[in-house]
Design a protein around this motif. Structure first.
Motif, PDB file in Angstrom:
ATOM      1  N   PHE B 131      57.021  47.010  83.569  1.00 44.76           N
ATOM      2  CA  PHE B 131      57.854  48.260  83.367  1.00 44.76           C
ATOM      3  C   PHE B 131      57.465  49.362  84.018  1.00 44.76           C
ATOM      4  CE2 PHE B 131      60.265  51.397  81.188  1.00 44.76           C
ATOM      5  CZ  PHE B 131      61.489  51.298  81.641  1.00 44.76           C
ATOM      6  N   LYS B 132      58.366  50.068  85.052  1.00 44.52           N
ATOM      7  CA  LYS B 132      57.882  51.187  85.481  1.00 44.52           C
ATOM      8  C   LYS B 132      59.056  52.410  85.259  1.00 44.52           C
ATOM      9  CE  LYS B 132      56.003  53.593  89.657  1.00 44.52           C
ATOM     10  NZ  LYS B 132      57.356  54.565  90.096  1.00 44.52           N
ATOM     11  N   PRO B 133      58.932  53.244  84.422  1.00 42.11           N
ATOM     12  CA  PRO B 133      60.097  54.108  84.229  1.00 42.11           C
ATOM     13  C   PRO B 133      60.391  54.886  85.446  1.00 42.11           C
ATOM     14  CG  PRO B 133      58.234  54.479  82.655  1.00 42.11           C
ATOM     15  CD  PRO B 133      57.646  53.630  83.607  1.00 42.11           C
ATOM     16  N   ILE B 134      61.837  55.097  85.601  1.00 39.78           N
ATOM     17  CA  ILE B 134      62.571  55.203  84.584  1.00 39.78           C
ATOM     18  C   ILE B 134      63.353  53.786  84.236  1.00 39.78           C
ATOM     19  CG2 ILE B 134      65.095  56.080  84.153  1.00 39.78           C
ATOM     20  CD1 ILE B 134      64.249  58.439  85.760  1.00 39.78           C
ATOM     21  N   ASN B 135      63.460  53.133  85.524  1.00 41.15           N
ATOM     22  CA  ASN B 135      64.341  51.712  85.365  1.00 41.15           C
ATOM     23  C   ASN B 135      63.748  50.688  86.294  1.00 41.15           C
ATOM     24  OD1 ASN B 135      65.106  53.427  87.528  1.00 41.15           O
ATOM     25  ND2 ASN B 135      67.271  52.507  87.354  1.00 41.15           N
ATOM     26  N   ASP B 136      62.784  50.742  86.541  1.00 44.75           N
ATOM     27  CA  ASP B 136      62.161  49.743  87.828  1.00 44.75           C
ATOM     28  C   ASP B 136      61.134  48.553  86.972  1.00 44.75           C
ATOM     29  OD1 ASP B 136      63.581  50.712  89.684  1.00 44.75           O
ATOM     30  OD2 ASP B 136      61.939  52.045  90.539  1.00 44.75           O
ATOM     31  N   ILE B 137      61.057  47.436  87.542  1.00 43.96           N
ATOM     32  CA  ILE B 137      59.871  46.609  87.236  1.00 43.96           C
ATOM     33  C   ILE B 137      59.115  46.481  88.579  1.00 43.96           C
ATOM     34  CG2 ILE B 137      59.023  44.156  86.719  1.00 43.96           C
ATOM     35  CD1 ILE B 137      61.860  44.281  84.867  1.00 43.96           C
ATOM     36  N   THR B 138      57.733  46.569  88.471  1.00 39.90           N
ATOM     37  CA  THR B 138      56.836  46.516  89.641  1.00 39.90           C
ATOM     38  C   THR B 138      55.924  45.428  89.580  1.00 39.90           C
ATOM     39  OG1 THR B 138      55.215  47.930  88.757  1.00 39.90           O
ATOM     40  CG2 THR B 138      56.869  49.031  90.274  1.00 39.90           C
ATOM     41  N   ILE B 144      59.906  45.236  92.302  1.00 41.22           N
ATOM     42  CA  ILE B 144      60.590  43.751  92.292  1.00 41.22           C
ATOM     43  C   ILE B 144      61.919  43.752  91.784  1.00 41.22           C
ATOM     44  CG2 ILE B 144      59.480  42.621  90.344  1.00 41.22           C
ATOM     45  CD1 ILE B 144      58.961  40.131  92.239  1.00 41.22           C
ATOM     46  N   SER B 145      62.299  44.870  90.988  1.00 41.61           N
ATOM     47  CA  SER B 145      63.546  44.755  90.004  1.00 41.61           C
ATOM     48  C   SER B 145      64.099  46.104  89.792  1.00 41.61           C
ATOM     49  CB  SER B 145      63.425  44.087  88.966  1.00 41.61           C
ATOM     50  OG  SER B 145      64.434  44.213  87.896  1.00 41.61           O
ATOM     51  N   GLY B 146      65.179  46.184  89.930  1.00 44.76           N
ATOM     52  CA  GLY B 146      65.941  47.565  89.517  1.00 44.76           C
ATOM     53  C   GLY B 146      67.037  47.292  88.603  1.00 44.76           C
ATOM     54  N   ASN B 147      67.129  48.090  87.691  1.00 42.29           N
ATOM     55  CA  ASN B 147      68.061  48.092  86.717  1.00 42.29           C
ATOM     56  C   ASN B 147      68.820  49.367  86.143  1.00 42.29           C
ATOM     57  OD1 ASN B 147      66.590  45.353  85.459  1.00 42.29           O
ATOM     58  ND2 ASN B 147      65.103  46.467  85.902  1.00 42.29           N
ATOM     59  N   ALA B 148      69.990  49.034  85.741  1.00 41.16           N
ATOM     60  CA  ALA B 148      70.951  50.203  85.468  1.00 41.16           C
ATOM     61  C   ALA B 148      71.622  49.828  84.220  1.00 41.16           C
ATOM     62  CB  ALA B 148      71.788  50.441  86.578  1.00 41.16           C
ATOM     63  N   GLN B 149      71.923  50.869  83.389  1.00 38.88           N
ATOM     64  CA  GLN B 149      72.749  50.957  82.076  1.00 38.88           C
ATOM     65  C   GLN B 149      74.173  51.892  82.095  1.00 38.88           C
ATOM     66  OE1 GLN B 149      70.830  51.777  78.477  1.00 38.88           O
ATOM     67  NE2 GLN B 149      69.187  50.429  78.791  1.00 38.88           N
ATOM     68  N   THR B 150      74.989  51.370  81.657  1.00 36.78           N
ATOM     69  CA  THR B 150      76.027  52.187  80.947  1.00 36.78           C
ATOM     70  C   THR B 150      76.006  52.067  79.589  1.00 36.78           C
ATOM     71  OG1 THR B 150      78.379  53.167  81.385  1.00 36.78           O
ATOM     72  CG2 THR B 150      77.812  50.560  81.313  1.00 36.78           C
ATOM     73  N   ARG B 151      76.644  53.001  78.696  1.00 37.32           N
ATOM     74  CA  ARG B 151      76.973  53.040  77.297  1.00 37.32           C
ATOM     75  C   ARG B 151      78.506  53.573  77.240  1.00 37.32           C
ATOM     76  NH1 ARG B 151      71.923  53.768  74.107  1.00 37.32           N
ATOM     77  NH2 ARG B 151      70.601  52.390  75.306  1.00 37.32           N
ATOM     78  N   ARG B 152      79.247  52.558  76.654  1.00 38.98           N
ATOM     79  CA  ARG B 152      80.642  52.761  76.248  1.00 38.98           C
ATOM     80  C   ARG B 152      81.259  52.285  75.128  1.00 38.98           C
ATOM     81  NH1 ARG B 152      83.482  53.841  81.266  1.00 38.98           N
ATOM     82  NH2 ARG B 152      81.453  54.568  82.099  1.00 38.98           N
ATOM     83  N   SER B 153      81.968  52.669  74.519  1.00 44.16           N
ATOM     84  CA  SER B 153      82.735  52.020  73.174  1.00 44.16           C
ATOM     85  C   SER B 153      81.649  51.325  72.295  1.00 44.16           C
ATOM     86  CB  SER B 153      83.690  50.951  73.806  1.00 44.16           C
ATOM     87  OG  SER B 153      84.486  51.450  74.828  1.00 44.16           O
ATOM     88  N   HIS B 154      80.656  52.080  72.270  1.00 48.53           N
ATOM     89  CA  HIS B 154      79.525  51.540  71.111  1.00 48.53           C
ATOM     90  C   HIS B 154      78.862  50.373  71.695  1.00 48.53           C
ATOM     91  CE1 HIS B 154      80.217  54.695  68.323  1.00 48.53           C
ATOM     92  NE2 HIS B 154      81.573  54.515  68.650  1.00 48.53           N
ATOM     93  N   GLY B 155      78.887  50.270  73.031  1.00 50.50           N
ATOM     94  CA  GLY B 155      78.239  49.017  73.707  1.00 50.50           C
ATOM     95  C   GLY B 155      77.050  49.413  74.794  1.00 50.50           C
ATOM     96  N   ILE B 156      76.311  48.684  74.994  1.00 50.76           N
ATOM     97  CA  ILE B 156      75.451  48.848  76.157  1.00 50.76           C
ATOM     98  C   ILE B 156      75.463  47.753  77.299  1.00 50.76           C
ATOM     99  CG2 ILE B 156      72.909  49.017  76.945  1.00 50.76           C
ATOM    100  CD1 ILE B 156      72.305  49.914  74.006  1.00 50.76           C
ATOM    101  N   LEU B 157      75.667  47.988  78.401  1.00 51.28           N
ATOM    102  CA  LEU B 157      75.689  46.969  79.686  1.00 51.28           C
ATOM    103  C   LEU B 157      74.731  47.328  80.282  1.00 51.28           C
ATOM    104  CD1 LEU B 157      76.983  44.966  81.395  1.00 51.28           C
ATOM    105  CD2 LEU B 157      78.304  46.656  82.578  1.00 51.28           C
TER     106      LEU B 157
END
Lengths: 104, 255
Positions: B131-138, B144-157
């Motif tokens: 895992f490579k902060p902020i949101n990657d995997i190397t 090799i991988s990028g990731n992204a979050q949203t948080r709303r209505s007390h949930g995480i996607l």
């Protein structure tokens, strides 16, 4: 001197963070100039996302000067918004480094 | 005792359905209508997604996308522009309540925790993934991988992409570059900065890789994944979200 559009642009890659981009218009007849409109874009994160509009609104009318920008951004974060990949200092740096652009 | 999650192994859909379904799942998870959910999916036609805060015209050559039959969509999540090739990547999403037991409260730490599943899965396939902060995997220092979050209505996607095969030429045809002079340099730079399943393993066995990720998530989060389907409410909600938001030019060209 040629007349200017008052449009300024900048890109800034925050150290350890994300790419921030701004396009803003200013009044040219005062020093420091006042921000009249602003659009902040980039690959950063903000929670909640919709707060970006509030941030942009808060910066309109501000003089392009570090202390006021810092204060307004700090007040924005105190509403409970979380920014990731971009700090107050990064955004201030971005805004102050914006240079005149020729075209819209 | 391990929590039970729903596993959705979706095939290919278009970009607008895909993003609408991710949000519909989040809403139904936070509404406690469905359990926490892990979903795998593909993009057909291939598509470029841009982050919530990105400027459409700044990032994307829309004409080139049209020429290549590539859809363009804005995500609900921040982060950067991604080219989702039908063959070239595996996409996942997961949706959980934001008070999920054991999940770090800090967003940065939660990326690490939720990306563990991918890291473990890739390691099981023999790649020294990190895992490579902020949101990657190397792997060996290459993304090799990028990731992204949203948080709303007390949930995480959180959704993300795992690169299976990279075509830097096509990528930088669809994405704008700061100026033409550095286009070749950027293309060459992809070799340095980015890797893929093909480069690391020599071939791409999608089924095997996906199964490794499923097992990785199960281990990382100590969960039991039970294959399931979207509920009717999710399907209807996704349809509405697509028509009223994701497929509209107002949304795509929002900034």
């Amino acid at each position: 001197m040629r007349p200017t559009s008052g449009l300024r642009c900048a890109d800034y890659k925050a150290p350890g963070g994300k790419l921030l981009r701004v396009r803003l218009t200013v009044t040219e007849h005062v020093t420091p100039p006042l921000i009249t409109s602003l659009r902040l874009t980039g690959d950063f994160f903000m929670h909640p996302e919709e707060a970006i509009l509030d941030l942009e609104e808060r910066l309109v009318g501000a003089p392009l000067e570090a202390r006021t920008l810092q204060e307004r951004l700090q007040a924005f974060l105190e509403t409970g918004v979380e920014m990731i990949g971009a700090s107050v200092e990064d955004i201030v740096h971005l805004l102050l480094s914006a240079e005149e652009a020729d075209t819209l | 005792m391990p929590q039970t999650w729903r596993l959705l192994q979706h095939g290919a859909r278009n970009a607008y359905d895909n993003m609408a379904i991710d949000e519909a799942i989040l809403r139904c998870v936070t509404g406690r209508m469905v359990p926490p959910t892990l979903r795998f999916y593909r993009w057909q036609p291939s598509a470029v997604s841009i982050g919530y805060f990105q400027g459409l015209e700044q990032e994307i050559d829309r004409e080139a996308c049209t020429t290549h039959g590539v859809d363009v969509i804005r995500r609900l999540t921040g982060g950067g522009a991604v080219y989702h090739d039908y063959e070239g990547e595996i996409t996942y999403s997961l949706a959980i309540p934001d008070d999920y037991p054991g999940l770090p409260r800090k967003i940065l730490d939660s990326y690490d925790a939720l990306c563990r599943g991918l890291v473990i899965g890739l390691r099981a396939l023999g790649m020294p993934a990190e895992f490579k902060p902020i949101n990657d995997i190397t792997v060996n220092g290459r993304k090799i991988s990028g990731n992204a979050q949203t948080r709303r209505s007390h949930g995480i996607l959180q959704h993300g992409t795992l690169l299976c095969d990279v075509d830097p030429h096509l990528m930088f045809t669809l994405l704008r570059v700061p100026n033409e002079k550095i286009r070749d340099k950027l293309i060459a730079g992809v070799e340095e900065r980015v890797t893929s399943i093909r480069r690391e393993m020599g071939s791409v066995d999608r089924e095997r890789v996906t199964q490794a990720l499923i097992d990785g998530f199960a281990e990382a989060l100590d969960i039991t994944l039970v294959p399931g389907e979207l509920i009717d409410h999710e399907i209807a909600l996704a349809q509405t979200l697509k028509e009223e938001q994701y497929a509209t030019n107002e949304w795509i060209a929002m900034r």
